[in-house]
Design a protein around this motif. Structure first.
Motif, PDB file in Angstrom:
ATOM      1  N   ILE A  49      44.079  62.097   1.179  1.00 14.60           N
ATOM      2  CA  ILE A  49      45.251  61.292   0.869  1.00 14.60           C
ATOM      3  C   ILE A  49      45.990  60.970   2.160  1.00 14.60           C
ATOM      4  CG2 ILE A  49      45.575  62.232  -1.463  1.00 14.60           C
ATOM      5  CD1 ILE A  49      47.861  63.977  -0.251  1.00 14.60           C
ATOM      6  N   ARG A  50      46.867  59.996   2.083  1.00 18.72           N
ATOM      7  CA  ARG A  50      47.835  59.724   3.137  1.00 18.72           C
ATOM      8  C   ARG A  50      49.206  59.920   2.517  1.00 18.72           C
ATOM      9  NH1 ARG A  50      44.209  55.362   4.495  1.00 18.72           N
ATOM     10  NH2 ARG A  50      43.116  55.946   6.392  1.00 18.72           N
ATOM     11  N   ILE A  51      50.117  60.451   3.296  1.00 20.72           N
ATOM     12  CA  ILE A  51      51.463  60.720   2.820  1.00 20.72           C
ATOM     13  C   ILE A  51      52.413  59.833   3.627  1.00 20.72           C
ATOM     14  CG2 ILE A  51      53.200  62.508   2.484  1.00 20.72           C
ATOM     15  CD1 ILE A  51      50.854  64.559   2.523  1.00 20.72           C
ATOM     16  N   LYS A  52      53.139  58.960   2.904  1.00 23.38           N
ATOM     17  CA  LYS A  52      53.955  57.931   3.549  1.00 23.38           C
ATOM     18  C   LYS A  52      55.441  58.216   3.362  1.00 23.38           C
ATOM     19  CE  LYS A  52      53.222  53.041   3.844  1.00 23.38           C
ATOM     20  NZ  LYS A  52      52.790  51.848   3.114  1.00 23.38           N
ATOM     21  N   SER A  53      56.196  58.101   4.445  1.00 18.42           N
ATOM     22  CA  SER A  53      57.640  58.353   4.406  1.00 18.42           C
ATOM     23  C   SER A  53      58.393  57.136   3.850  1.00 18.42           C
ATOM     24  CB  SER A  53      58.161  58.664   5.815  1.00 18.42           C
ATOM     25  OG  SER A  53      58.223  57.484   6.601  1.00 18.42           O
ATOM     26  N   ILE A  54      59.678  57.307   3.638  1.00 18.96           N
ATOM     27  CA  ILE A  54      60.495  56.190   3.151  1.00 18.96           C
ATOM     28  C   ILE A  54      60.611  55.086   4.202  1.00 18.96           C
ATOM     29  CG2 ILE A  54      61.855  57.610   1.593  1.00 18.96           C
ATOM     30  CD1 ILE A  54      64.149  57.144   3.789  1.00 18.96           C
ATOM     31  N   TYR A  55      60.250  55.393   5.418  1.00 17.34           N
ATOM     32  CA  TYR A  55      60.289  54.399   6.499  1.00 17.34           C
ATOM     33  C   TYR A  55      58.970  53.636   6.620  1.00 17.34           C
ATOM     34  CZ  TYR A  55      64.399  57.143   7.594  1.00 17.34           C
ATOM     35  OH  TYR A  55      65.612  57.799   7.513  1.00 17.34           O
ATOM     36  N   GLY A  56      58.038  53.889   5.703  1.00 20.96           N
ATOM     37  CA  GLY A  56      56.761  53.179   5.717  1.00 20.96           C
ATOM     38  C   GLY A  56      55.786  53.704   6.747  1.00 20.96           C
ATOM     39  N   LYS A  57      56.028  54.895   7.251  1.00 22.10           N
ATOM     40  CA  LYS A  57      55.149  55.499   8.251  1.00 22.10           C
ATOM     41  C   LYS A  57      54.414  56.684   7.647  1.00 22.10           C
ATOM     42  CE  LYS A  57      57.682  53.969  12.262  1.00 22.10           C
ATOM     43  NZ  LYS A  57      58.229  54.374  13.555  1.00 22.10           N
ATOM     44  N   PRO A  94      50.050  53.706  12.952  1.00 24.05           N
ATOM     45  CA  PRO A  94      49.019  53.272  13.900  1.00 24.05           C
ATOM     46  C   PRO A  94      48.482  51.885  13.543  1.00 24.05           C
ATOM     47  CG  PRO A  94      48.221  55.105  12.554  1.00 24.05           C
ATOM     48  CD  PRO A  94      49.622  54.826  12.140  1.00 24.05           C
ATOM     49  N   GLU A  95      47.983  51.177  14.545  1.00 24.25           N
ATOM     50  CA  GLU A  95      47.390  49.853  14.296  1.00 24.25           C
ATOM     51  C   GLU A  95      46.222  49.974  13.341  1.00 24.25           C
ATOM     52  OE1 GLU A  95      46.495  47.448  17.711  1.00 24.25           O
ATOM     53  OE2 GLU A  95      48.395  48.000  18.668  1.00 24.25           O
ATOM     54  N   ARG A  96      45.416  51.015  13.537  1.00 19.63           N
ATOM     55  CA  ARG A  96      44.306  51.312  12.622  1.00 19.63           C
ATOM     56  C   ARG A  96      44.519  52.700  12.063  1.00 19.63           C
ATOM     57  NH1 ARG A  96      38.577  50.873  15.018  1.00 19.63           N
ATOM     58  NH2 ARG A  96      38.173  51.884  13.032  1.00 19.63           N
ATOM     59  N   LEU A  97      44.490  52.805  10.751  1.00 19.07           N
ATOM     60  CA  LEU A  97      44.628  54.119  10.143  1.00 19.07           C
ATOM     61  C   LEU A  97      43.364  54.924  10.430  1.00 19.07           C
ATOM     62  CD1 LEU A  97      46.230  53.116   6.744  1.00 19.07           C
ATOM     63  CD2 LEU A  97      47.354  54.127   8.732  1.00 19.07           C
ATOM     64  N   ASN A  98      43.542  56.166  10.840  1.00 19.73           N
ATOM     65  CA  ASN A  98      42.390  57.007  11.186  1.00 19.73           C
ATOM     66  C   ASN A  98      42.553  58.390  10.576  1.00 19.73           C
ATOM     67  OD1 ASN A  98      44.153  58.475  12.890  1.00 19.73           O
ATOM     68  ND2 ASN A  98      43.791  57.025  14.544  1.00 19.73           N
ATOM     69  N   SER A  99      41.696  59.304  10.965  1.00 19.81           N
ATOM     70  CA  SER A  99      41.684  60.636  10.360  1.00 19.81           C
ATOM     71  C   SER A  99      42.950  61.439  10.647  1.00 19.81           C
ATOM     72  CB  SER A  99      40.454  61.414  10.815  1.00 19.81           C
ATOM     73  OG  SER A  99      40.463  61.590  12.212  1.00 19.81           O
ATOM     74  N   SER A 100      43.713  61.077  11.665  1.00 15.81           N
ATOM     75  CA  SER A 100      44.937  61.832  11.959  1.00 15.81           C
ATOM     76  C   SER A 100      46.009  61.615  10.888  1.00 15.81           C
ATOM     77  CB  SER A 100      45.493  61.464  13.337  1.00 15.81           C
ATOM     78  OG  SER A 100      45.947  60.130  13.348  1.00 15.81           O
ATOM     79  N   THR A 101      45.845  60.571  10.074  1.00 15.99           N
ATOM     80  CA  THR A 101      46.801  60.308   8.992  1.00 15.99           C
ATOM     81  C   THR A 101      46.267  60.758   7.636  1.00 15.99           C
ATOM     82  OG1 THR A 101      45.974  58.060   8.647  1.00 15.99           O
ATOM     83  CG2 THR A 101      47.809  58.320  10.195  1.00 15.99           C
ATOM     84  N   GLU A 102      45.106  61.399   7.636  1.00 11.76           N
ATOM     85  CA  GLU A 102      44.482  61.821   6.378  1.00 11.76           C
ATOM     86  C   GLU A 102      44.630  63.327   6.183  1.00 11.76           C
ATOM     87  OE1 GLU A 102      40.431  60.466   6.429  1.00 11.76           O
ATOM     88  OE2 GLU A 102      41.047  58.395   6.778  1.00 11.76           O
ATOM     89  N   TRP A 103      44.918  63.709   4.948  1.00 11.10           N
ATOM     90  CA  TRP A 103      45.106  65.112   4.587  1.00 11.10           C
ATOM     91  C   TRP A 103      44.260  65.425   3.358  1.00 11.10           C
ATOM     92  CZ3 TRP A 103      48.137  67.924   7.857  1.00 11.10           C
ATOM     93  CH2 TRP A 103      48.953  67.194   8.728  1.00 11.10           C
ATOM     94  N   GLU A 104      43.571  66.543   3.403  1.00  9.49           N
ATOM     95  CA  GLU A 104      42.827  67.014   2.234  1.00  9.49           C
ATOM     96  C   GLU A 104      43.694  68.027   1.509  1.00  9.49           C
ATOM     97  OE1 GLU A 104      38.837  68.438   2.769  1.00  9.49           O
ATOM     98  OE2 GLU A 104      38.570  67.102   4.483  1.00  9.49           O
ATOM     99  N   MET A 105      43.815  67.859   0.199  1.00  9.01           N
ATOM    100  CA  MET A 105      44.576  68.822  -0.595  1.00  9.01           C
ATOM    101  C   MET A 105      43.648  69.951  -1.007  1.00  9.01           C
ATOM    102  SD  MET A 105      47.100  66.648  -3.081  1.00  9.01           S
ATOM    103  CE  MET A 105      45.802  66.366  -4.244  1.00  9.01           C
TER     104      MET A 105
END
Length: 161
Positions: free
Chosen positions: A58-66, A89-100
Motif C-alpha cells: 500500500i501507499r499511505i498519503k497525507s492530507i497534503y497529498g504526499k 517523488p516524480e516517479r513512485l517507487n518502493s520507498s513509498t510502498e509499505w507491506e502490512m
C-alpha cells in the motif's frame, strides 16, 4: 480475515495510525516531516490508503497529498534508524510502498506492522530528545522492542469501492 481482503477493505479509506502509547502518526505542517502527536483529532493525523497495483503493498498519503516515504537519511546522526518523510517523488517507487503484516489480521485489536521493501519497519520513537515524538524505520533488535513497531489502525471512512 485474510490480509489481501483487509487491504481491499482499506484501499481508499481514511485512516489514523496509533502507537501502543496512544500517539498518532501525523503529517507535519511543513509538508515534509512526520511525527507523533497525542491529538488524533487533528486533520494531520488522517491518512489515505492506496493499493499498489500488482503488488501486496500500500501507499499511505497525507492530507497534503504526499506519500509516507522511507528514506536512507539517518533519524539523528549516528543512530540506527532512518527518517520517514512525506514526499511526492516524480516517479513512485518502493520507498513509498509499505507491506502490512499482522498476526491476527484485523482481529479485535487491529494491530499491524508496516514493512518497507527492504525489511525495515515503521517505528515510533520516544523518550528524551532528540528521539521524542520521532518516526523512523528500522529493524527491532530485541523481542522486547517488537511491540513498538505495532500500530493500531483506526478506519475513519471507507474507500469508494
Amino acid at each position: 480475515m485474510q490480509l489481501a481482503l483487509a487491504m481491499e477493505i482499506i484501499t481508499g479509506a481514511k485512516i489514523r495510525l496509533r502507537t501502543r502509547k496512544n500517539k498518532y502518526l501525523t503529517a507535519g505542517s511543513d509538508k515534509e516531516s512526520v511525527r507523533l502527536e497525542r491529538d488524533g483529532s487533528a486533520k494531520q493525523a488522517v491518512w489515505t490508503v492506496e493499493f499498489v497495483d500488482g503488488k501486496s503493498s500500500i501507499r499511505i498519503k497525507s492530507i497534503y497529498g504526499k506519500y509516507l516515504t522511507a528514506t536512507n537519511e539517518p533519524l539523528i546522526p549516528k543512530a540506527k534508524g532512518h527518517k520517514v518523510l512525506q514526499t511526492l517523488p516524480e516517479r513512485l517507487n518502493s520507498s513509498t510502498e509499505w507491506e502490512m503484516e499482522s498476526d491476527d489480521t484485523f482481529g479485535k485489536d487491529k494491530l499491524l506492522r508496516f514493512k518497507t521493501h527492504y525489511g525495515q519497519y515503521l517505528r515510533p520513537y520516544g523518550g528524551l530528545p532528540p528521539f521524542r515524538n520521532k518516526v523512523g524505520h528500522d529493524v527491532p533488535c530485541r523481542t522486547q522492542t517488537e511491540d513498538k513497531i505495532q500500530w493500531e489502525l483506526e478506519i475513519l471512512e471507507t474507500g469508494d469501492r
